[in-house]
Design an enzyme around this catalytic site. Structure first.
Site, mmCIF file in Angstrom:
data_model
loop_
_atom_site.group_PDB
_atom_site.id
_atom_site.type_symbol
_atom_site.label_atom_id
_atom_site.label_comp_id
_atom_site.label_asym_id
_atom_site.label_seq_id
_atom_site.Cartn_x
_atom_site.Cartn_y
_atom_site.Cartn_z
ATOM 1 N N CYS A 1 45.906 35.904 43.025
ATOM 2 C CA CYS A 1 45.392 37.216 42.614
ATOM 3 C C CYS A 1 44.426 37.759 43.654
ATOM 4 O O CYS A 1 43.271 37.319 43.727
ATOM 5 C CB CYS A 1 44.716 37.126 41.251
ATOM 6 S SG CYS A 1 43.985 38.672 40.682
ATOM 7 N N CYS B 1 41.333 39.452 42.194
ATOM 8 C CA CYS B 1 40.337 38.500 41.695
ATOM 9 C C CYS B 1 39.556 37.842 42.831
ATOM 10 O O CYS B 1 38.330 37.673 42.744
ATOM 11 C CB CYS B 1 41.013 37.403 40.878
ATOM 12 S SG CYS B 1 42.156 37.987 39.614
ATOM 13 N N ASP B 2 40.250 37.451 43.895
ATOM 14 C CA ASP B 2 39.655 36.544 44.873
ATOM 15 C C ASP B 2 39.531 37.084 46.292
ATOM 16 O O ASP B 2 38.975 36.406 47.158
ATOM 17 C CB ASP B 2 40.473 35.243 44.921
ATOM 18 C CG ASP B 2 40.503 34.528 43.580
ATOM 19 O OD1 ASP B 2 39.507 34.630 42.847
ATOM 20 O OD2 ASP B 2 41.516 33.885 43.263
#
Length: 317
Positions: A145, A148-149
């Site tokens: 993701c 997300c990261d």
């Protein structure tokens, strides 16, 4: 004799546990069947249990570890009266009410539980490469993701595995942070739409490794690179990168519901737009099992709230 419940929640990620909090506070005494730790597709707590630091969940300005966030949600649901059991649902029957749920012997004519309403929150799983040491490296340089990261890879070099729209979307997003993004694709042409290809080819930070597949990870406790094999010659080489993002698709955990609920062509549960209603009245769905667009912890939690409110109102009326 099966145990009867007003509502059963199948799954325990952000969606399922949020639904548990809301239904418990509505005095519905929900039973949450959270899954089994031995199963990647039925992981109690969902994909966040395999995530390290979560920085984009509102309310945690300094970030929070994924497992800690899920344990907080679990504790909150228990506080309001939810019951959580660590096993998996092995069979369902939604053909009539009360709905039937088996967690024990699937061949037994009597179900383990019956319920007036069911909330499905079994999530989805990222399709991985199934390479040695893959699971321990998730959250340690290996991710599925970018939203997300990506922030954690500022000014670093990253590899993205895949050749579809998702892979190029991830690669484009990652160029906001990374110094260089290498897209590794097993063919000599992309599967992505033309507009996504045009954007990627025009981005100076994106490079391509054609006719290549990842056959190994470098690094024992943290990603240091990947081993890439040429699909034409079979020659192998090391590509040193600080992070690897797998973008070859997601698989919704809907096998249990194949013949019971209507699915979309991509395998996700079909819900009425703007609601959590499925094709069976009294069965609701939330989280990644029905969301193939956003796939974020916060949107899953929000849809869990929707499902709980929908179920509560449906039961009331």
């Amino acid at each position: 004799m099966p145990e009867h419940r007003q509502i059963i929640i199948i799954g325990s990620g952000p969606a399922g546990l949020t639904a548990a909090v809301y239904t418990a506070r509505a005095s519905l005494a929900p039973l949450v069947v959270e899954g089994e730790p031995s199963s990647m597709s039925d992981q109690p707590g969902g994909q966040l249990m395999l995530t390290t630091e979560v920085e984009n969940f509102p309310g945690f300005p300094d970030g929070i570890m994924g497992p800690e966030l899920m344990m907080n949600m679990r504790t909150q649901a228990l506080r309001f009266g939810a019951e959580i059991i660590t096993t998996k649902v092995r069979r369902v029957d939604f053909s009539e009410r009360p709905f039937k749920v088996w967690t024990d012997n699937v061949d037994h004519p009597e179900p383990t539980y019956t319920a007036e309403a069911v909330i499905v929150s079994t999530g989805a799983q990222s399709i991985m490469l199934d390479l040695p040491n893959e699971v321990p490296l998730i959250g340690h340089g290996l991710s599925t993701c970018a939203t997300c990261d990506g922030f954690f890879f500022r000014d670093q070099e990253i590899a993205v595995v895949g050749g579809g729209d998702s892979a190029l979307e991830e690669a484009g997003f990652l160029t906001k942070f990374a110094s260089k993004v290498t897209v590794i694709h097993r063919r000599d042409a992309l599967r992505a739409s033309q507009i996504m290809q045009d954007r990627a080819f025009a981005n100076p930070k994106i490079e391509f490794r054609w006719n290549s597949r990842v056959v190994g990870y470098l690094g024992d406790t943290k990603i240091a690179g990947v081993v890439v094999e040429d699909t034409v010659t079979g020659e192998r080489s090391d590509l040193r990168v600080d992070g690897v993002f797998i973008a070859i698709g997601h698989r919704p955990n809907t096998d249990l519901f194949q013949s019971h609920l209507e699915l979309l062509d991509n395998g996700y549960l079909k819900t009425t737009p703007g609601t959590s209603y499925t094709s069976v009245e009294g069965v609701f769905a939330c989280g990644d099992v029905q969301d193939f667009t956003y796939r974020q912890a916060i949107t899953a939690a929000g849809s869990g709230c929707m499902a709980a409110i929908d179920a509560e109102r449906w039961l009331h009326h």
